[in-house]
Design a protein around this motif. Structure first.
Motif, short mmCIF file in Angstrom:
data_model
loop_
_atom_site.label_atom_id
_atom_site.label_comp_id
_atom_site.label_asym_id
_atom_site.label_seq_id
_atom_site.Cartn_x
_atom_site.Cartn_y
_atom_site.Cartn_z
N SER A 27 0.52 -1.50 -0.08
CA SER A 27 0.06 -0.04 0.20
C SER A 27 0.76 1.28 -0.17
CB SER A 27 -0.94 -0.18 0.62
OG SER A 27 -1.48 -1.43 1.02
N ILE A 28 2.71 1.34 1.22
CA ILE A 28 3.12 2.52 0.88
C ILE A 28 3.52 2.86 -1.02
CG2 ILE A 28 5.62 3.23 1.57
CD1 ILE A 28 4.91 1.96 4.07
N ARG A 33 1.19 8.88 0.33
CA ARG A 33 0.43 9.51 2.13
C ARG A 33 0.95 9.32 3.16
NH1 ARG A 33 -4.89 10.89 1.05
NH2 ARG A 33 -5.18 11.88 3.43
N PRO A 34 1.60 9.68 4.01
CA PRO A 34 1.78 9.38 5.20
C PRO A 34 1.40 8.58 5.79
CG PRO A 34 0.76 11.65 5.28
CD PRO A 34 0.63 10.71 4.03
N ARG A 50 -6.53 10.53 10.35
CA ARG A 50 -6.35 9.40 9.28
C ARG A 50 -6.38 9.07 7.68
NH1 ARG A 50 -6.86 4.54 13.23
NH2 ARG A 50 -6.78 3.59 11.81
N THR A 51 -5.87 8.46 7.55
CA THR A 51 -5.64 8.31 5.95
C THR A 51 -5.43 6.13 5.94
OG1 THR A 51 -3.24 7.44 6.10
CG2 THR A 51 -3.06 9.64 5.55
N LYS A 52 -5.65 5.81 4.39
CA LYS A 52 -5.64 4.82 4.05
C LYS A 52 -5.18 3.87 4.69
CE LYS A 52 -8.01 5.64 -0.34
NZ LYS A 52 -8.37 5.27 -2.71
N LEU A 53 -3.55 4.12 4.47
CA LEU A 53 -2.97 3.41 5.15
C LEU A 53 -2.72 3.18 6.68
CD1 LEU A 53 0.52 4.78 3.57
CD2 LEU A 53 0.04 3.16 3.23
N MET A 115 5.55 6.79 13.26
CA MET A 115 4.42 6.24 11.81
C MET A 115 4.77 6.68 10.76
SD MET A 115 3.69 3.59 13.73
CE MET A 115 5.47 4.08 14.57
N ASN A 116 5.13 7.67 10.67
CA ASN A 116 4.95 8.66 9.45
C ASN A 116 6.37 8.87 8.87
OD1 ASN A 116 2.27 9.69 9.24
ND2 ASN A 116 2.76 11.58 10.43
#
Length: 320
Positions: A27-28, A33-34, A50-53, A115-116
């Motif tokens: 996915s990354i 996106r972060p 939140r993002t998709k990750l 995490m970013n």
């Protein structure tokens, strides 16, 4: 600021954790996106979105636990990229969760910023030539297995005028999958292979293929094919059930699926049952069916060091 709990209450099995890491890394690679969008508000507070990750990091500690083990494992390229990134940024546990130092090395970051940083490092790794080469190596290995398997099956089918081909999938029940470790799967497979030498089920066996694989729904499992002298063995259904019953005894919490009991689902492409050596079309369908055992989509993400995920028997005549 949103209340975000970085620790998942859902327990992941060894198989689930390794696949989750792979899905995160994939996915990354598909987005810039972060892990979390962090926005500074006009009042000076940070808002975390939140993002998709983000969902992957709900179970980040369990994913990390995969690498803190006394066992020696070999990991897939996705898992190695994840673990390398964790080490590169100095990710560590703390009373408030996972953290790493800022770029200047002067202070620890909170969970969301850490995490970013992790996502950014993983992205660097998987865009490298070294990582892409490892992906290509795995695909090449799968194609080499197919070539070897084609040659092996051809020799087995050429041994007798008739060969009975049996295909069974060997699984573990859900109650066992939750705690199942990959080394146990290999121990069970080793016992099954050793048992062939003294169990009458395999008296007229002329060859076999076993492949240890991993799927999202069924976890670790084994695809297997066994070949028998068609002059001595008549019922492929019974033989499949006998082998499946033996697997249930060996694995204790296992079950099997007999492809021979469900031949209609394969239609004209069926490559199991009684196959005549003179029927070149049928022999070709057997080889095609066996290629399923080397497909790349269910490769192992984690395995014990030195373990063979794919094995074939020596071609021999069964003694009377």
């Amino acid at each position: 600021m949103h209340s975000l709990n970085p620790i998942s209450c859902t327990s992941l099995s060894q198989s689930q954790a390794s696949i989750r890491i792979e899905r995160l890394v994939e996915s990354i690679g598909r987005t810039d996106r972060p892990a979390f969008e962090i926005i500074q508000s006009s009042s000076g507070y940070e808002q975390v979105h939140r993002t998709k990750l983000s969902r992957y990091f709900d179970s980040i500690q369990q994913m990390l636990d995969l690498f803190y083990d006394d066992e020696a494992y070999v990991y897939s390229e996705h898992l190695r990229a994840f673990w390398q990134a964790c080490q590169d940024i100095g990710l560590e546990r703390s009373p408030v969760g996972l953290t790493c130092l800022n770029e200047q090395g002067t202070a620890y970051l909170d969970f969301h910023h850490s995490m970013n940083v992790l996502v950014a490092r993983i992205r660097q790794i998987i865009r490298s030539k070294k990582f892409k080469r490892k992906e290509n190596d795995r695909r090449y290995e799968a194609s080499q297995k197919q070539a070897m398997l084609t040659e092996y099956v051809g020799r087995v089918l050429d041994r007798y005028s008739r060969t009975v081909v049996v295909r069974v999938d060997l699984h573990y029940r859900a109650i066992a999958r939750a705690r199942l470790r990959i080394e146990q799967v290999f121990e069970d497979l080793d016992l099954l292979v050793r048992t062939r030498g003294r169990n009458p089920i395999f008296k007229h066996e002329t060859g076999y293929i076993c492949s240890v694989e991993q799927g999202e729904d069924k976890g670790f499992h084994i695809h297997a094919a066994f070949f028998f002298n068609g002059a001595e063995v008549r019922s492929d259904f019974n033989k499949a059930r006998e082998i499946g019953g033996l697997w249930e005894q060996i694995s204790r919490h296992g079950y099997y699926y007999s492809c021979n009991d469900d031949k209609d689902r394969y239609g004209e492409e069926v490559g199991i049952g009684t196959i005549r050596r003179a029927d070149t079309q049928a022999c070709g369908k057997v080889i095609k069916a066996m290629h399923y055992l080397t497909k790349d989509t269910q490769h192992l993400r984690i395995k014990p060091a030195g373990a063979r995920t794919f094995r074939t028997g020596r071609i021999r005549r069964a003694t009377a």
